[in-house]
Design a protein around this motif. Structure first.
Motif, short mmCIF file in Angstrom:
data_model
loop_
_atom_site.label_atom_id
_atom_site.label_comp_id
_atom_site.label_asym_id
_atom_site.label_seq_id
_atom_site.Cartn_x
_atom_site.Cartn_y
_atom_site.Cartn_z
N ALA A 135 0.84 -1.20 0.00
CA ALA A 135 0.00 0.00 0.00
C ALA A 135 0.87 1.25 0.00
O ALA A 135 0.61 2.22 -0.73
N ALA A 136 1.95 1.21 0.81
CA ALA A 136 2.84 2.37 0.87
C ALA A 136 3.48 2.62 -0.50
O ALA A 136 3.56 3.76 -0.97
N GLU A 137 3.90 1.54 -1.15
CA GLU A 137 4.54 1.70 -2.46
C GLU A 137 3.56 2.22 -3.50
O GLU A 137 3.91 3.04 -4.36
N ALA A 138 2.30 1.75 -3.40
CA ALA A 138 1.28 2.25 -4.33
C ALA A 138 1.10 3.76 -4.16
O ALA A 138 1.00 4.52 -5.13
N LEU A 139 1.07 4.20 -2.89
CA LEU A 139 0.89 5.64 -2.62
C LEU A 139 2.08 6.44 -3.15
O LEU A 139 1.91 7.49 -3.77
N ILE A 140 3.29 5.92 -2.89
CA ILE A 140 4.49 6.62 -3.34
C ILE A 140 4.47 6.72 -4.87
O ILE A 140 4.82 7.75 -5.45
N GLY A 141 4.01 5.63 -5.51
CA GLY A 141 3.91 5.62 -6.96
C GLY A 141 2.97 6.69 -7.51
O GLY A 141 3.08 7.12 -8.65
N GLN A 142 2.04 7.11 -6.67
CA GLN A 142 1.09 8.14 -7.11
C GLN A 142 1.56 9.54 -6.75
O GLN A 142 0.78 10.50 -6.80
N GLY A 143 2.81 9.67 -6.35
CA GLY A 143 3.35 11.01 -6.11
C GLY A 143 3.32 11.45 -4.66
O GLY A 143 3.67 12.58 -4.35
N VAL A 144 2.88 10.57 -3.76
CA VAL A 144 2.87 10.92 -2.34
C VAL A 144 4.30 11.01 -1.83
O VAL A 144 5.11 10.13 -2.11
N VAL A 198 4.94 12.21 1.65
CA VAL A 198 4.96 12.05 3.11
C VAL A 198 3.85 11.08 3.49
O VAL A 198 2.68 11.33 3.24
N LEU A 199 4.24 9.96 4.12
CA LEU A 199 3.29 8.92 4.48
C LEU A 199 3.01 8.91 5.96
O LEU A 199 3.91 9.20 6.77
N ILE A 200 1.79 8.55 6.31
CA ILE A 200 1.54 8.17 7.70
C ILE A 200 0.74 6.89 7.63
O ILE A 200 0.20 6.54 6.58
N GLN A 201 0.70 6.16 8.72
CA GLN A 201 0.02 4.88 8.70
C GLN A 201 -0.92 4.79 9.88
O GLN A 201 -0.73 5.47 10.89
N ALA A 232 9.11 3.81 2.75
CA ALA A 232 9.45 5.20 2.50
C ALA A 232 10.96 5.40 2.48
O ALA A 232 11.51 6.12 1.64
N GLN A 233 11.63 4.73 3.41
CA GLN A 233 13.10 4.83 3.47
C GLN A 233 13.72 4.33 2.17
O GLN A 233 14.59 4.96 1.59
N ASP A 234 13.21 3.17 1.68
CA ASP A 234 13.76 2.59 0.45
C ASP A 234 13.50 3.48 -0.76
O ASP A 234 14.29 3.52 -1.69
N LYS A 235 12.36 4.18 -0.77
CA LYS A 235 11.97 4.95 -1.96
C LYS A 235 12.38 6.42 -1.83
O LYS A 235 12.04 7.24 -2.69
N GLY A 236 13.01 6.76 -0.72
CA GLY A 236 13.51 8.13 -0.58
C GLY A 236 12.44 9.18 -0.33
O GLY A 236 12.58 10.33 -0.74
N VAL A 237 11.34 8.79 0.33
CA VAL A 237 10.35 9.80 0.74
C VAL A 237 10.26 9.78 2.27
O VAL A 237 11.00 9.06 2.94
#
Lengths: 385, 361
Positions: B203-212, B214-217, B228-233
């Motif tokens: 789910a986190a990767e899907a969100l990052i893929g859409q341009g997000v 900053v994530l919270i869970q 987020a750490q792996d994808k640099g956000v």
């Protein structure tokens, strides 16, 4: 190169075929003792806490039967289906839909149907499970789709159906937007043994739904071993070509197998929602439908062995909780035991049909001892067509 | 008259006997049990409860001993575990997930002398007390930091179930961010589980893929932060301090602090006067907080967080108007606030949250 190889036995020993699961259980227990010792526990005490303490009270026995009953019911249905070489992996989803259909009646007719409500729910649950299984049956029989994939994927669809209902039209208006239906009234619940005057079970959750399972055991056995339809199914499973030659309809075998296993799973769903849960909610994912696959395999698809396999699997759950409460060992030990059991079972089965032999220098030797393995029934481990 | 004096004396002596009993049993440690929905090693929700349990044991010395059962499914199994714990002489039983509500109530009926504490539910009974923390307060503070740190203006939430407890956190997070940058929007992915690192990560990767960026869970594992750490956000820790799981991505952690409450409940039980009051605490009561803010967060953001935190600790309500709903209509007028009852059954998104809330009527 020196090594070992597996050589198919001329004819597997009939005794060992029966004894293989027993051997697997014993090996699991032995490995369990070693495991407990490795965890720094007194193995005998841990063993007692795992396998004996959970079922040494009336309440424990009640919980054991309550847990084993749906596993047994679904396992029986799957045993019938797997005999026909129809690999229904989606019993979990069929169970959800059975529970959904029963819930539909329960929440809409709680006040008006009185004593007829529960029997109607049981019928609706069985039909619901059969309906969900019939989608898979149709895809397999008509379009030759893989029933493994279709039934498995439909499980997730079924879960979404449950979610839609409890978040939407069937949500309890009093529930602060939490995903639950109203709690069932007494008319929609299986009566407790305690309430029927069995004082020994006072305070325990065991209910009359177990009667369905008790009736299903001899029925499944009779169907498999004593009816022509059961025979056709078995032939279709072991030797599809022979079945075709004899004029047995292959699609019919698929339908019978799917409907029987779907109906059983649906009934298990009713026994859950109208039993220990008493409502439908989005967290109800007991995975009985998946565990029952192990149950059917452990029982070697023999309906009379299914209850024992179900009791064993149920005990592994209860034991895991018990050792965590009493000894603070991690509860995941249950899964280790399940894994050990499955590994020893498959290993034993392989060695019943094959023997280990030192590899000779050069040349294939398999041809010399190869024989047609006609007598042995296929086990789920080698289910690929 | 004589008779009533006699009766009075009898009552007093019985009461004294009872007190004597209380003192006698106080020497024996009280048994407390905790039922966990995930493994203690989840690094989030269950871990926070277990830290609370350990703080309680420490604070009470040898006066309480505790047992845990982890990974208890929120299905028919929960009732068996809870009943078993009650039957084995535990006097305090904490059931730490919403799905244990009805099971807890059922068991509580058969064990009137055992005190049950259920986290995050809404049904209570004479011996079932509810406790919860206002996680939307630290979520709001996290939103302020997100508003400062997001470049894309798109925030993401890895959410568990569309229940009020989660919906209000999404709302508070979005409100905090939009206070800083009114153009910010929030995307939500529902994973339908509290603890499933694989699903949470997807789910986190899907969100990052859409341009997000900053994530919270609102789930229990550290997988979204690691993604987020792996994808640099950037991402926030949730329930426990998750800094160690992704030090570069980690902006701050919204944490639960259960130790104080568990200690109070155990002390009350030792004193023979069980704690019965429903508790819904937040930053003010020390039941949660936003901690471990990453040094890269600019000073202006830190100051704004500190100011708002002080206001909340001083009693200011997060859900104070003007608050607009998703469609722009005014939901809470200026100067008004949502009541606890409204917060506890909230089923609408604030302006800026994208997508439809499942089950919204």
């Amino acid at each position: 190169m020196i090594g070992f190889e597996l050589v198919r036995r001329a004819a597997p020993s009939r005794h060992m075929q029966v004894l293989a699961p027993v051997q697997a259980v014993l090996l699991t227990l032995l490995a369990g003792l070693a495991l407990f010792a490795a965890l720094g526990q007194d193995p005998l005490r841990a063993f007692h806490e795992f396998f004996i303490a959970p079922v040494s009270s009336a309440n424990g026995l009640s919980e054991w039967l309550l847990k084993a009953s749906p596993l047994c019911l679904i396992g029986l249905g799957l045993a019938v289906a797997y005999r026909a070489n129809v690999w229904n992996i989606g019993a979990e989803g069929q169970m959800y839909i059975g529970g959904v259909c029963a819930t539909g009646l329960a929440i809409h007719f709680q006040d008006s149907w009185g004593p007829f409500l529960l029997p109607a729910m049981i019928v609706a649950g069985a039909l619901g499970g059969m309906f969900w299984a019939s989608i898979t049956a149709l895809c397999r029989a008509r379009f030759n789709a893989s029933e493994i994939l279709v039934s498995l994927m439909l499980t997730y669809v079924a879960n979404m159906v449950v979610k839609y209902l409890v978040f939407g039209p069937w949500q309890d208006p009093q529930a602060n937007n939490f995903p639950l239906t109203v709690e069932f009234q007494d008319d929609a619940l299986f009566p407790l043994f305690a309430a029927l005057g069995w004082e020994w079970f006072e305070g325990a959750r065991l209910n009359l739904s177990i009667v369905i399972t008790l009736v299903a055991i001899p029925l499944a056995w009779f169907f498999c071993e004593r009816t022509f339809a059961g025979f056709q199914l078995a032939v279709a499973g072991v030797a599809p070509a022979a079945a075709r030659y004899a004029g047995f309809s292959a699609p019919r075998a698929v339908w019978v197998a799917m409907l029987a296993s779907g109906g059983a799973a649906g009934l298990a769903g009713v026994s859950e929602v109208a039993g220990p849960i008493g409502q439908l909610n989005d967290r109800w994912t007991p995975e009985y439908g998946f565990t029952a696959i192990i149950v059917a395999a452990l029982a070697r698809l023999n309906p009379l062995a299914v209850p024992f396999a179900a009791l064993l699997m149920a005990l592994l759950y209860l034991g895991g909780e018990s050792v965590q409460i009493e000894l603070q060992l991690p509860k995941s030990i249950s899964q280790v035991f399940q894994g050990l059991l499955l590994m020893f079972l498959l290993g034993s089965e392989v060695l019943v049909r094959f023997r280990l032999r030192r590899r000779r220098e050069g040349g294939s030797v398999q041809a010399t001892e190869r024989s047609v393995d006609a007598g042995a029934r296929r086990s789920p481990g080698e289910g690929q067509r | 008259m004589k008779r009533s004096t006699f009766l009075g004396a009898a009552v007093v002596s019985v009461a004294m006997a009872g007190m004597g009993l209380g003192i006698a049993t106080a020497a024996e440690p009280i048994k407390a049990a905790f039922v966990y929905v995930g493994p203690v090693g989840d690094g989030g929700w269950t871990y926070a409860h277990d830290l609370g349990r350990k703080a309680m044991e420490k604070a009470l010395g040898g006066k309480v001993v505790s047992t845990i059962v982890e990974n208890v499914p929120e299905s028919g199994d929960a009732e068996r575990v809870i009943r078993d714990l009650a039957a084995k002489g535990n006097k305090l039983i904490f059931t730490t997930s919403f799905g244990y509500m009805d099971s807890t109530l059922k068991v509580a009926k058969s064990f009137p002398k055992v005190e049950f504490y259920h986290a995050t539910g809404f049904k209570s009974a004479p011996n079932v007390t509810i406790y919860n923390s206002r996680m939307y307060e630290p979520a709001y503070l996290a939103g302020i930091i997100a508003g400062h740190m997001s470049k894309s203006g798109k925030l993401g939430v890895v959410a568990s179930f569309p229940i009020p407890e989660v919906v209000r956190n999404i709302n508070a997070y979005t409100m905090g961010a939009r206070m800083v940058n009114p153009a910010i929007t929030t995307k939500v992915v529902w994973v339908s589980t509290w603890y499933d690192p694989t699903k949470e990560r997807q789910a986190a990767e899907a969100l990052i893929g859409q341009g997000v960026d900053v994530l919270i869970q609102n789930t229990d594992s550290s997988a979204p932060l690691q993604a987020a750490q792996d994808k640099g956000v950037y991402a926030f820790g949730w329930d426990s301090d998750m800094t160690a799981y992704g030090p570069k991505a980690h902006l701050a952690s919204a944490i639960e602090i259960w130790g104080g409450y568990y200690t109070k409940a155990a002390e009350a039980a030792v004193a023979g006067k069980p704690l019965k009051q429903t508790v819904w605490g937040g930053i003010k009561e020390g039941m949660n907080d936003l901690v471990s803010i990453n040094p890269i967060v600019p000073e202006a953001a830190r100051k704004q967080v500190a100011d708002k935190r002080a206001e909340i600790a001083g009693g200011k309500l997060v859900f104070t108007g003007p608050i607009k709903g998703q469609d722009g209509t005014m939901k809470v007028a200026a100067g008004k606030s949502l009541t606890d009852k409204e917060i506890d059954s909230i089923n609408w998104y604030v302006e800026g949250v994208e997508g439809q809330l499942p089950g919204q009527k």
